[in-house]
Design an enzyme around this catalytic site. Structure first.
Site, PDB file in Angstrom:
ATOM      1  N   PHE A 284     105.368 -26.295 -42.976  1.00 27.21           N
ATOM      2  CA  PHE A 284     104.769 -25.120 -42.310  1.00 27.21           C
ATOM      3  C   PHE A 284     105.285 -23.803 -42.897  1.00 27.21           C
ATOM      4  CE2 PHE A 284     105.450 -27.835 -38.222  1.00 27.21           C
ATOM      5  CZ  PHE A 284     104.630 -28.830 -38.700  1.00 27.21           C
ATOM      6  N   HIS A 285     105.645 -23.789 -44.169  1.00 26.59           N
ATOM      7  CA  HIS A 285     106.253 -22.603 -44.780  1.00 26.59           C
ATOM      8  C   HIS A 285     105.335 -21.961 -45.814  1.00 26.59           C
ATOM      9  CE1 HIS A 285     110.422 -24.544 -43.796  1.00 26.59           C
ATOM     10  NE2 HIS A 285     109.805 -24.084 -42.722  1.00 26.59           N
ATOM     11  N   THR A 286     104.045 -21.940 -45.568  1.00 23.18           N
ATOM     12  CA  THR A 286     103.086 -21.369 -46.512  1.00 23.18           C
ATOM     13  C   THR A 286     103.394 -19.898 -46.774  1.00 23.18           C
ATOM     14  OG1 THR A 286     101.472 -22.802 -45.451  1.00 23.18           O
ATOM     15  CG2 THR A 286     100.638 -21.207 -47.035  1.00 23.18           C
TER      16      THR A 286
ATOM     17  N   HIS B 135     106.933 -25.712 -48.783  1.00 20.82           N
ATOM     18  CA  HIS B 135     107.936 -26.752 -48.945  1.00 20.82           C
ATOM     19  C   HIS B 135     107.356 -28.096 -48.524  1.00 20.82           C
ATOM     20  CE1 HIS B 135     111.032 -23.366 -48.226  1.00 20.82           C
ATOM     21  NE2 HIS B 135     111.028 -23.669 -49.514  1.00 20.82           N
TER      22      HIS B 135
END
Length: 518
Positions: free
Chosen positions: A455-457, A302
């Site tokens: 930080f939503h890899t 995101h």
């Protein structure tokens, strides 16, 4: 179960869980508590209990690029004005649940129905909901949508910052509903944040699954041990080569190896072990064990705008909670099936280095960070060198899909509108970074300069039933016996939320696939 000195290792275990982060903590606990099977967790980082700052939700920003971070970054493209981006990932027991911003959201029901439609059969929202409920110890107690008495304590703030309230009340002035629970029947609206905390202290996956439960003699947690490669025999994963001190040790798995290293290090370990695109592996001198072209593909994240900064009218006082405290989810345009935009606040200035270099952000400053929760851009992870310390290219391709940029233009305008509501009358003094309202072209350039990661890899070893899928819907690596993945890398379509709650749900389901329904 954890200790400052390495535990005595057996030559083999029934199960080896590689990665003691968010998912690994959960998988290991469930496997060990359901039988007498021996379980080993191999975690590259240190024990979380050795760091007092982890428990303080307000200190999470200090962990970014610090000693408990892997130090990864996203590669530059012209779409983000040639910038690289820091990609914080927790390198400690509990992983990013020990170092991140504590947000607990499962997104929209349609997110998981999209997984099922993409080939992850059996992963619809109705199928996933019981596992979300199993995880939770929600402060308001059990409902048809929320769980109680689970290993993860979830609470709202007991004393929200005035900025958190202004976000909620200002959104209402702009026509967005106020909702009691963003993990309730709908996630659309403005609400106090759901945070993984207990009494104002962080409650990580390591806390909930490893430290808070009864000790288990059959569970061994080995920290400061880097996994180097997997071992195979006759089409089966048989164990792991890993460092114990400065010595390479091979530990065997009698039943299964479960990879829970996250969306960066799970595909990296697979590639280093010979599982991936055979042509790419050959160029690096790595022998192919299984030719799976999907390893490292489908990377999703995101994009967040960090951030729109404002001069405060008065001192903001001490930081409360995680430095934010509320969330707004809304639609960028009419006709969308679910919210695609989100915004959080920072009780201090927040800016990417390029923005901070152009403005004086000292003094009483707050920020609003809008982000896109239905991003369409996709990227990849590639090894550039072999070896555990070899270089990688991690590329999210942010803003490569034109719809993503259009939605973010709307999001930045919303942040500007928000501070002009009466709810911000006691907080907002002036625009700061940027210093005024922007026209569309200026907004686009601002987005390209300030776009960064939420930080939503995820998605780099996606599950499915087609030839590009890396794991099947029971999370087994295709073409290899005795090897499974349980972490955010298996997500086929990024959900409209952070990845901690979905990752723990995946871990709980993995344990059921391995041991049978519970």
């Amino acid at each position: 179960m954890t200790a400052s000195t390495p535990p005595a290792l057996l030559p083999s275990y029934d199960y080896i869980v590689v990665g003691g982060g968010t998912a690994g903590s959960a998988v290991a606990r469930r496997l060990a508590e359901r039988s007498s099977a021996t379980v080993l967790v191999i975690e590259a980082g240190p024990d979380d209990e050795g760091f007092d700052g982890i428990a303080d939700p307000a200190r999470w920003v200090a962990f970014c690029n610090g000693s408990l971070d892997w130090g990864y970054e996203y590669a530059a493209t012209s779409l983000v004005n040639g910038r690289t981006m820091a990609l914080p990932r927790g390198r400690v027991l509990g992983g990013s649940s020990s170092t991140g911003a504590l947000h607990w959201y499962r997104g929209h029901a349609a997110d998981y129905d999209a997984w099922a439609a993409a080939g992850a059969t059996g992963w619809s929202f109705d199928a996933c909901l019981p596992f979300f409920r199993r995880i939770e110890d929600w402060e308001d107690g059990e409902t048809s949508l929320r769980g109680a008495d689970g290993p993860m304590r979830i609470e709202r703030s007991r004393d929200p910052h005035p900025l958190a309230w202004a976000m909620i009340e200002g959104a209402a002035e702009l026509g967005i509903p106020i909702i009691d629970d963003p993990n309730g029947a709908s996630n659309e609206g403005a609400a106090l944040a759901n945070l993984t905390q207990s009494g104002g202290r962080r409650w990580s996956a390591a806390t909930g699954y490893l430290h808070a439960g009864r000790p288990l003699a059959n569970l061994t947690v080995l920290t400061r041990s880097l996994a180097l490669r997997l071992t195979f025999a006759h089409g089966r994963c048989t164990g792991v080569h890993h460092l114990v001190g400065d010595r390479v040790t091979e530990t065997a798995a009698r039943v299964e190896v479960i990879l829970s290293l996250g969306a960066i290090d799970t595909p990296r370990l697979l590639l280093l072990s010979g599982i991936g695109n055979s042509a790419a592996l050959g160029r690096l001198g790595i022998d192919t064990v299984a030719d799976l072209h999907g390893v490292g593909a489908n990377l999703q994240d995101h994009p967040m705008i960090r951030a729109v900064n404002f001069r405060a009218r008065a001192p903001l006082g001490p930081i409360r909670d995680n430095g934010g405290g509320s969330v707004i989810n809304w639609r960028s345009r009419p006709g969308l099936a679910r919210p695609d935009l989100t915004a959080i606040c920072f009780q201090r200035a927040s800016a990417v280095p390029e923005l901070a270099a152009d403005y004086d952000l000292t003094g009483d400053v707050f920020a609003i960070a809008p982000g896109l929760m239905e991003s369409r851009s996709k990227g990849h992870l590639r090894l550039l060198e072999s070896g555990p310390g070899g270089r990688m290219e991690i590329q999210p391709n942010f803003l490569s899909h034109p719809d993503d940029l259009e939605a973010l233009v709307t999001a930045v305008d919303f942040a500007m509108d928000l501070v002009e509501t009466s709810a911000f009358a006691k907080l907002f003094a002036s625009y700061l970074a940027p210093g005024r309202r922007l026209d569309r072209a200026e907004t686009v350039d601002f987005i390209r300069t300030t776009c960064t990661t939420y930080f939503h890899t995820c998605g780099t070893c996606r599950m499915g039933t087609d030839d590009e899928a890396v794991v099947d819907p029971e999370l087994r690596v295709r073409g290899i016996e005795g090897l499974r993945i349980a972490d955010a890398s298996v997500i086929p379509v990024i959900p409209s939320c952070g990845t901690m709650a979905p990752t723990l749900m995946i871990a709980e389901r993995a344990a059921d696939f391995i041991t049978g329904p519970h």
